[in-house]
Design a protein around this motif. Structure first.
Motif, PDB file in Angstrom:
ATOM      1  N   THR A 198      -7.371  15.858   9.479  1.00 44.45           N
ATOM      2  CA  THR A 198      -5.941  15.493   8.829  1.00 44.45           C
ATOM      3  C   THR A 198      -4.935  15.432  10.157  1.00 44.45           C
ATOM      4  N   GLY A 215       1.492  16.084   7.237  1.00 42.83           N
ATOM      5  CA  GLY A 215       1.740  16.290   5.999  1.00 42.83           C
ATOM      6  C   GLY A 215       3.140  16.850   5.860  1.00 42.83           C
ATOM      7  N   ASP A 237      -9.890   9.294  -2.337  1.00 40.63           N
ATOM      8  CA  ASP A 237      -8.647   9.402  -2.878  1.00 40.63           C
ATOM      9  C   ASP A 237      -8.423   8.041  -3.745  1.00 40.63           C
ATOM     10  N   THR A 281      -9.209  14.674   4.074  1.00 38.76           N
ATOM     11  CA  THR A 281      -8.199  13.821   3.558  1.00 38.76           C
ATOM     12  C   THR A 281      -7.662  12.844   4.551  1.00 38.76           C
ATOM     13  N   SER A 322      -5.013  12.857   6.036  1.00 38.55           N
ATOM     14  CA  SER A 322      -3.724  12.817   5.559  1.00 38.55           C
ATOM     15  C   SER A 322      -2.938  12.424   6.781  1.00 38.55           C
ATOM     16  N   ALA A 355       1.687  12.615   3.218  1.00 40.13           N
ATOM     17  CA  ALA A 355       1.278  13.392   2.323  1.00 40.13           C
ATOM     18  C   ALA A 355       2.323  14.567   1.604  1.00 40.13           C
ATOM     19  N   VAL A 365      -2.521   9.679   1.722  1.00 33.55           N
ATOM     20  CA  VAL A 365      -1.408  10.898   1.256  1.00 33.55           C
ATOM     21  C   VAL A 365      -2.231  11.720   0.498  1.00 33.55           C
ATOM     22  N   THR A 395      -4.211  15.065  -0.750  1.00 31.53           N
ATOM     23  CA  THR A 395      -4.580  16.310  -0.431  1.00 31.53           C
ATOM     24  C   THR A 395      -6.013  16.830  -0.726  1.00 31.53           C
TER      25      THR A 395
END
Length: 388
Positions: free
Chosen positions: A55, A58, A249, A274, A276, A280, A318, A320
């Motif tokens: 990650t 976020g 996703d 993720t 991300s 996010a 984006v 989670t």
């Protein structure tokens, strides 16, 4: 007052307990788990919290910013989506910027070990170095002028800045020097993931033989599968011992290929991540990933520079991790038990963390996700404290 939770099932790393009653003391530790004691009409399922090993951020922030305030915000955001532990993940940047970010992240990891840490925040326990030792051909949005050839001395500088907290590194094995760096990192107990790679099958196998343990965001930023030259993707799907990440996703990988990945890797080697970025949990708009601009619209994070040139290049997600767990069940029909393990037990196993890391046992922190019977996360407890 101790807190008591009752559920239809409790999913731990090693077993499923029917109708458990879980008692949590005032320090947020599990003091008892009594099977077959919950009411017959209990309608929730308890699991361990998740562990996101890939990650970039976020809640409007990127881990490369690496200030205490920013990393606290990211940690709170992660916790609010069911994550108990994570690896802040760097992105290719200048050597100086990378060193500075690693130092800042390492200080936060040290702080997360102390009583000063807010127990309602997910805890960073190490660093995933994604870049700069990757392939130009499969760089994705990593800036080409900042990519570095695999270099043991440079990695050692990074690890020194990180105070030894680099636990995972993405390397393209086919790039000259890649195999030597894989061996070097593996010898230091840093797990290697092959990714952002244009490797042929033989080159991918050489990376695995040298010590690579996993694959970074399977399908994405990899040589495509060909029936005569299976390439890195063919090896990733075929190797029974190799772990493999996936961004579930529905944007990065079609549901049919999520299903194929799960069939190929099985419930023991598949890992949900993720990837991300700062957007996010935020409204659509303009954000940064490292030091380059990203535009987010319709659930897709795209390189702003490439968009200006008429190209659409994904720039992280984006997503989670609670949504990834839900998506996996929906895309593949896998039960919650499998989906939860892909987001908790498997990443810890890939990293060879201490036995019982993140598991739910007597004396362990009450880091729990509460799901409804449809397999959707409803709320999370970290150290026994309800955070949402």
């Amino acid at each position: 007052m101790p807190e008591i939770l009752s559920a239809k099932r409790l999913i731990t790393a090693s077993q499923v307990i029917d109708r458990p009653t879980v008692t949590i003391d005032n320090d947020g530790l599990i003091v008892s788990i009594e099977p077959n004691s919950a009411p017959a009409n209990a309608d929730t399922v308890l699991t361990s919290t998740f562990f996101d090993i890939h990650t970039h951020g976020g809640a409007g922030h990127d881990v490369m910013e690496a200030t205490p305030a920013v990393l606290d915000k990211i940690s709170r955001f992660m916790g609010s989506h069911g994550v108990g532990h994570f690896l802040p993940t760097t992105v290719t940047a200048s050597v100086e910027a990378t060193l500075a970010s690693l130092e800042g992240i390492a200080r936060t990891i040290e702080r997360a070990k102390t009583s000063d840490w807010n127990p309602t925040q997910a805890r960073p326990i190490g660093i995933h170095l994604e870049g700069p030792f990757i392939s130009h051909a499969k760089r994705g949005v990593h800036p080409p002028d900042k990519i570095q050839p695999p270099d043991i001395a440079l990695f050692d500088r990074f690890q020194q800045a990180a105070a030894g907290y680099i636990r995972l590194i993405t390397i393209a094995p086919e790039v000259p020097g890649g195999i030597d760096l894989i061996r070097h990192c593996s010898a230091q107990d840093v797990r290697v993931s092959i990714g952002h790679t244009n490797a042929l099958a033989t080159e991918a196998r050489a990376g695995i033989k040298a010590g690579a343990r996993s694959a970074t965001h399977t399908y994405n930023a990899m040589r495509a599968l060909d029936h005569r030259e299976p390439g890195v993707l063919g090896v990733v799907l075929d190797d029974d011992d190799l772990y493999a990440e996936l961004i579930c996703d529905g944007v990065h990988v079609a549901p049919e290929l999520v299903h194929l990945w799960l069939k190929a890797k099985g419930p023991e080697r598949a890992i949900l991540v993720t990837d991300s970025m700062a957007a996010a949990g935020m409204p659509e708009g303009d954000y940064m990933l490292g030091n380059f601009a990203v535009k987010v619209a319709d659930g897709r994070a795209l390189s702003a520079d490439d968009l200006a040139q008429g190209k659409q290049t994904l720039a992280g997600s984006v997503l989670t991790l609670d949504r990834a767990v839900s998506n996996l069940q929906r895309f593949t029909g896998a039960p919650l038990e499998v989906a939860a393990h892909l987001a908790s037990r498997n990443p810890a196993a890939m990293l060879d963390l201490e036995p019982g890391f993140g598991d739910l046992t007597i004396g362990s922190p009450a880091n729990l996700n509460v799901f409804n019977m449809a397999g959707e996360r409803m709320r999370t407890l970290l150290h026994g404290r309800l955070i949402n």
